[in-house]
Design a protein around this motif. Structure first.
Motif, short mmCIF file in Angstrom:
data_model
loop_
_atom_site.label_atom_id
_atom_site.label_comp_id
_atom_site.label_asym_id
_atom_site.label_seq_id
_atom_site.Cartn_x
_atom_site.Cartn_y
_atom_site.Cartn_z
N TYR A 45 46.91 23.64 31.36
CA TYR A 45 46.45 22.52 30.55
C TYR A 45 44.92 22.35 30.61
CZ TYR A 45 46.91 18.16 28.02
OH TYR A 45 46.80 17.21 27.05
N GLY A 46 44.24 23.34 31.20
CA GLY A 46 42.78 23.26 31.23
C GLY A 46 42.26 22.33 32.30
N ARG A 53 34.21 32.00 36.27
CA ARG A 53 35.45 32.51 35.68
C ARG A 53 35.15 33.87 35.08
NH1 ARG A 53 36.03 28.84 31.05
NH2 ARG A 53 33.99 28.03 31.60
N MET A 55 35.89 36.11 32.05
CA MET A 55 36.44 36.00 30.71
C MET A 55 36.74 37.39 30.16
SD MET A 55 36.58 33.05 30.07
CE MET A 55 36.34 31.87 31.30
N ASN A 114 30.50 17.47 28.15
CA ASN A 114 30.56 17.61 26.70
C ASN A 114 29.27 18.16 26.12
OD1 ASN A 114 33.15 16.72 26.30
ND2 ASN A 114 32.56 14.57 26.16
N PRO A 117 26.90 23.56 26.45
CA PRO A 117 27.48 24.49 25.48
C PRO A 117 28.26 25.62 26.14
CG PRO A 117 25.11 24.80 25.62
CD PRO A 117 25.44 23.65 26.52
N GLN A 119 30.41 25.15 28.77
CA GLN A 119 31.66 24.62 29.35
C GLN A 119 31.81 25.04 30.81
OE1 GLN A 119 33.94 22.63 27.74
NE2 GLN A 119 32.50 22.49 26.08
N TRP A 125 40.15 15.82 38.19
CA TRP A 125 41.15 14.98 37.52
C TRP A 125 41.98 14.20 38.53
CZ3 TRP A 125 40.25 14.58 32.53
CH2 TRP A 125 39.57 15.62 31.89
N LEU A 220 23.93 32.49 24.43
CA LEU A 220 23.54 31.45 23.49
C LEU A 220 22.07 31.10 23.63
CD1 LEU A 220 26.50 28.89 23.97
CD2 LEU A 220 26.32 30.61 22.19
N THR A 241 31.45 35.72 19.77
CA THR A 241 31.98 35.19 21.02
C THR A 241 30.91 34.78 21.99
OG1 THR A 241 32.24 37.46 21.70
CG2 THR A 241 34.22 36.34 20.99
N ARG C 61 39.83 20.20 30.07
CA ARG C 61 38.65 20.95 29.67
C ARG C 61 39.07 21.81 28.50
NH1 ARG C 61 36.77 25.85 31.23
NH2 ARG C 61 38.52 26.04 32.62
N PRO C 62 38.48 21.76 27.35
CA PRO C 62 37.19 21.13 27.03
C PRO C 62 37.30 19.73 26.37
CG PRO C 62 37.83 22.60 25.26
CD PRO C 62 38.95 22.61 26.25
N LEU C 378 35.42 18.80 20.19
CA LEU C 378 35.64 19.14 21.59
C LEU C 378 36.59 20.32 21.76
CD1 LEU C 378 35.80 15.62 23.23
CD2 LEU C 378 33.99 17.30 23.41
N PRO C 381 34.45 24.34 21.34
CA PRO C 381 33.09 24.49 21.86
C PRO C 381 32.46 25.78 21.37
CG PRO C 381 34.70 24.82 23.58
CD PRO C 381 35.46 24.43 22.38
N ARG C 382 31.17 25.92 21.63
CA ARG C 382 30.43 27.06 21.11
C ARG C 382 30.96 28.40 21.61
NH1 ARG C 382 25.77 26.35 18.29
NH2 ARG C 382 25.31 24.14 18.06
N LEU C 383 31.33 28.46 22.88
CA LEU C 383 31.90 29.69 23.39
C LEU C 383 33.41 29.67 23.16
CD1 LEU C 383 29.98 30.23 26.73
CD2 LEU C 383 29.57 31.25 24.50
N ASP C 384 34.00 30.84 23.03
CA ASP C 384 35.41 30.90 22.68
C ASP C 384 36.32 30.46 23.81
OD1 ASP C 384 35.15 31.53 20.13
OD2 ASP C 384 35.71 33.64 20.28
N TRP C 385 35.78 30.40 25.04
CA TRP C 385 36.64 30.01 26.15
C TRP C 385 36.05 28.78 26.75
CZ3 TRP C 385 32.57 33.24 27.09
CH2 TRP C 385 32.63 34.48 26.47
N PRO C 386 36.81 27.74 26.98
CA PRO C 386 38.23 27.66 26.60
C PRO C 386 38.39 27.03 25.23
CG PRO C 386 37.57 25.80 27.90
CD PRO C 386 36.33 26.58 27.67
#
Lengths: 243, 166, 464
Positions: A45-46, A53, A55, A114, A117, A119, A125, A220, A241, C61-62, C378, C381-386
């Motif tokens: 669920y993120g 990480r 990728m 947020n 860029p 993440q 949580w 980016l 990507t 997230r995100p 949200l 996001p700019r990157l594909d992950w997540p």
């Protein structure tokens, strides 16, 4: 670039042509920084926390498809979009150019998460430290890093506590901190030697030389965030990507 | 009518004040043995003799039973306090020393950094502890962040948040 | 604090406006209990969140922001109902404003607490909320959230004063007719109002200054709320149009909320003689203008994005228009434009019922609009992950329901303590308004020109 030119500008170079996607850096980081565990459901669920990480980036089109592995961590931007928006200065860029997160100051609004860029800011949580931490694992907690309480953001600090030990040692020996004085846990664990760490400002350092390589790019980078993590890769980077 | 408002308001303020004052007070710390710092110093012991980590580590530490046992296996005085220690040594039970100075878990303080690098004296942060004849029940110096920061500012030490919080 | 003899004569007019304060029927208690039950359920849900952390929500997230921030933007938007609309109507000397300003201003003050409350619900460490106060604590002035704190704080203060000042003469009226323990309450609040000409002049000056002051404050409030999003570099948030777009949306939803509140107060307290179809007609016309403005801004925003066709922006665009959030998006278009436009553009359907239906539709639509602005950006996001999705949990739904119920409850309770129609202003309208309007109208008309084409001042008027 950082205002204080006398300080080293810590940066990292990751060679994607060398990365095997073994996840050693991920494990080392979790171990070093007391990153909490997660369950399969929470991760799906993120909700998992993982300061670095790996990728999987798909390249090319069928039938010539390739998967490339790409470790993604806080890019330690020199113009970080996350620090500007923090309402309490809980996240900020320190004199060494490292973007830190001060947990007792964080109110958990998640604005920085947020605004980032990439993440790479993670939210607590739950109260992991109390009821999610396996008792057997408590003995292996790193005493140099605190356990984060629930409701705050956490992130990669380039293993700032290691830098502090290095600075302390250098001060005791009466010399300035050098490029080779410390490496973060992820770099020290990389078996393929895909990750290099050091002072980007020092022209003699490996990272400085590698960052000048024609294979170098930054994630980016057209956003003007000035990341201090540099990636190396042969050929064009897939614009849809990465950056 | 108006008087009712006044009485209610004033009593509410009093309650809030009492709670604030009550919460601000630190709890007193009672040590299991009425240890005499002054006497041990007079005997020629260094701070680091008992607080072993004070020079090279983050934590100064409280003395383990073995350290006490170096001298106190046989009683040296008539003191009732020493007799308590003797029983513990016979039983092999560690002395349940209570920490007097504690920091929040997110504050990272290093004795090594402050003693070896900054060359601070113990009393800068701990008050005249070496002359104390009984263990203090409250910290002699309140270690608030403001207090830490004022010293860091004066001495030009790091003002970076991450230096202490991580 | 003795009243002069002039005011001592028994005041029997407008009795129906005092009735809610004097008598309370069983239906009030029934309604209040039902709303209280929902609010308490929301409170229970919040205790779960406090205990276990924000993990009990559907956030991830995100998608770090969800229902709470949507509610925040929505409630702050609703707050534009009052103060702004009431101030504009006062300044433009719209005589029909007299019975409705109080209801509008009350919405503003009460709903702002829920706007700020939504932020509190959203915090991971709500006990540290005061950290954001600048200068005294750690407030960081470069953060748009701090701009929000300052702006909304100012707005709340100004709106409260702006609600209170025109309330003073009415509080004195209530003081003079009520008996028992509550008399002291009104005596304190009415600040010794006797209705002397001197007091009236001071009151008018105060209202005049406040009405001018609150307009820029209100505009700033929703502008900085939009900047929370627009100041980031995330796709479809980073837009220069967001400030005015949010202000328009705020006034839009504000008018809708006001129409709904008016209809309920009118129905429950039988105020048909005061709140007339013409009020709904006029506000309906204003709502129609805002509907068109909203459509204009939305169209401009989405067309610019589409024409530019930037991949990152397009990912968000498609998520809204034809992706996981298409239902929300098209429901928003239906509720914010099609339904209100069809109803309000036609004079025959711009009735009390018609405007209320349109307003309910707009209120739902504007909530969906806030949701559509926040979530699809949200999840992309700019990157594909997540990549993410957002499913609100029962906690978020309960707290949202609790907030709406608590707001309605507070509004209800407010009507039991304060007259919802400004009595003195209605009386002033009767006594002085007609004459004022006639004089004003005479001032608008051209000066009487003598037959020779020469004005009294002796100049020749030439029509260019």
């Amino acid at each position: 670039m950082s205002a204080d030119k006398t300080q080293p500008l810590w940066g990292m170079v990751i060679d994607l042509d060398r990365c095997t996607g073994c996840q050693a850096c991920v494990v080392a980081c979790k171990q070093e920084n007391n990153v909490p565990f997660s369950s399969r459901e929470e991760a799906a669920y993120g909700r998992e926390i993982s300061w670095i990480r790996v990728m999987a980036v798909t390249e090319g089109e069928f039938p010539k498809v390739k998967i490339r592995y790409m470790p993604l961590l806080c890019q330690q931007c020199d113009a970080p979009p996350c620090t500007r928006v923090c309402p309490t200065r809980a996240t900020y860029k320190n004199p060494q150019g490292i973007v830190g997160q001060i947990y007792p100051r964080c109110i958990g609004c998640r604005y920085c998460a947020n605004a980032c860029p990439y993440q790479v800011k993670y939210f607590n949580w739950y109260n992991w430290s109390h009821f999610r931490w396996p008792a057997e694992m408590r003995e292996s907690l790193n005493p140099d890093v605190s356990l984060r309480p629930k409701g705050v953001i956490e992130k990669c600090t380039f293993c700032h506590h290691r830098l502090q030990h290095a600075r302390e040692q250098a001060a005791i020996e009466g010399r300035p901190v050098e490029s080779t004085d410390f490496v973060p846990a992820c770099v020290s664990s990389c078996p393929a030697r895909a990750m290099v760490f050091g002072d980007l400002r020092d022209p003699e350092s490996t990272v400085h030389k590698l960052a000048a390589s024609p294979r170098a790019f930054r994630m980016l980078e057209d956003l003007g965030t000035e990341p201090k993590v540099v990636y190396l890769k042969e050929g064009e980077w897939n614009a849809t990507t990465g950056g | 009518m108006l008087r009712g408002f006044w009485i209610a308001g004033v009593s509410l303020l009093l309650v809030i004040g009492a709670v604030l004052v009550g919460s601000g007070r630190e709890r007193s710390v009672r040590q299991p043995i009425q240890f005499n710092h002054a006497k041990h110093k007079a005997a020629g012991l260094e701070c680091s003799f008992c607080h072993q980590g004070v020079d090279g580590q983050a934590f100064a530490g409280l003395p383990p039973l073995e350290t006490c046992a170096i001298c106190h296996t046989a009683p040296m005085t008539e003191s009732a306090e020493e007799a308590k220690l003797a029983t513990l040594i016979v039983k092999g039970e560690p002395v349940p020393w209570q920490r007097l100075y504690g920091l929040a878990p997110h504050v990272f303080f290093s004795h090594r950094r402050h003693l070896q690098l900054a060359q601070l004296e113990c009393k800068t942060c701990h008050g005249p502890i070496e002359d104390a004849t009984t263990p203090p029940v409250r910290p002699a110096v309140k270690h608030s962040m403001k207090w830490c920061m004022s010293c860091h500012e004066q001495r030009g030490a790091s003002l970076d948040c991450m230096a202490c919080h991580r | 604090m003795r009243r002069p003899a002039a005011d001592a004569s028994p005041d029997t007019g407008d009795a129906i406006l005092f009735r809610p304060i004097v008598t309370t029927g069983p239906s009030f208690y029934l309604g209040a209990t039902a709303l209280l039950a929902v609010a308490l359920w929301g409170l229970y849900a919040y205790t779960r969140q406090l205990r276990y952390g924000l993990g009990v929500t559907g956030l991830n997230r995100p998608v770090y922001w969800g229902f709470y921030i949507t509610n925040f933007v929505f409630f702050v938007g609703i707050s534009h109902a009052g103060t702004l609309i009431s101030a504009i109507l006062r300044l433009s000397k719209a005589e029909w404003r007299r019975p409705i300003t109080r209801m509008a201003e009350t919405i503003t003050v009460l709903v702002l607490f829920f706007g700020l409350g939504s932020i509190l619900m959203d915090l991971g460490r709500p006990e540290r909320f005061y950290f954001v106060i600048p200068f005294f604590w750690y407030g960081h002035l470069t953060s748009p959230l701090i701009w929000d704190v300052l702006s909304i704080g100012t707005y709340l203060t100004a709106s409260t004063i702006y609600l209170y000042v025109p309330l003073i003469p009415d509080l004195a009226l209530v003081r003079d007719r009520i008996t028992g323990w509550r008399k002291g309450f009104y005596r304190v609040l009415s600040l010794g109002w006797t209705g002397s000409p001197k007091q009236h002049r001071a009151l008018e000056i105060a209202i005049g200054i406040l009405a001018v002051l609150v307009i820029p404050i209100a505009v700033s409030v929703h502008t900085v709320v939009s900047w929370v999003f627009a100041m980031t570099i995330q796709p479809m948030w980073h837009s220069t149009i967001f400030g005015p777009y949010f202000v328009v949306g705020a006034i839009f939803s504000g008018i809708a909320a006001l129409i709904i509140a008016m209809a309920i107060v009118r129905r429950v307290y039988h105020l048909e003689a005061y709140i007339k179809p013409v009020h709904f007609n006029y506000l309906g016309t204003l709502l129609l203008v805002m509907t068109l403005l909203w459509l204009y801004f939305t169209f401009a925003e989405y067309l610019t994005t589409y024409y530019g066709h930037e991949p990152k922006e397009m990912a968000v665009f498609w998520a809204k228009v034809n992706g996981p959030y298409r239902t929300v998006f098209w429901a928003m278009v239906l509720c914010d434009f099609i339904v209100p436009f069809v109803i309000l553009a036609n004079r025959k359907t711009r009735t009390v019922t018609g405007t209320v239906i349109a307003s309910i539709s707009v209120s739902i639509g504007m909530w969906l609009e806030r949701f559509t602005i926040i979530i699809p950006t949200l999840i992309n996001p700019r990157l594909d992950w997540p990549r993410g999705l957002y499913h609100p949990s029962w906690v978020e739904v309960s707290i949202t329901a609790g907030f709406f119920a608590a707001f309605a409850l507070l509004y209800m309770v407010f009507t039991k303590f304060f007259p919802m129609v400004s009595i003195w202003e209605v009386r002033e309208g009767r006594e002085r308004g007609i004459q004022d309007v006639q004089e004003r109208l005479r001032g608008y008309l051209p000066d009487e020109v003598p037959a020779g084409g020469v004005s009294p001042a002796g100049e020749i008027h030439v029509i260019r």
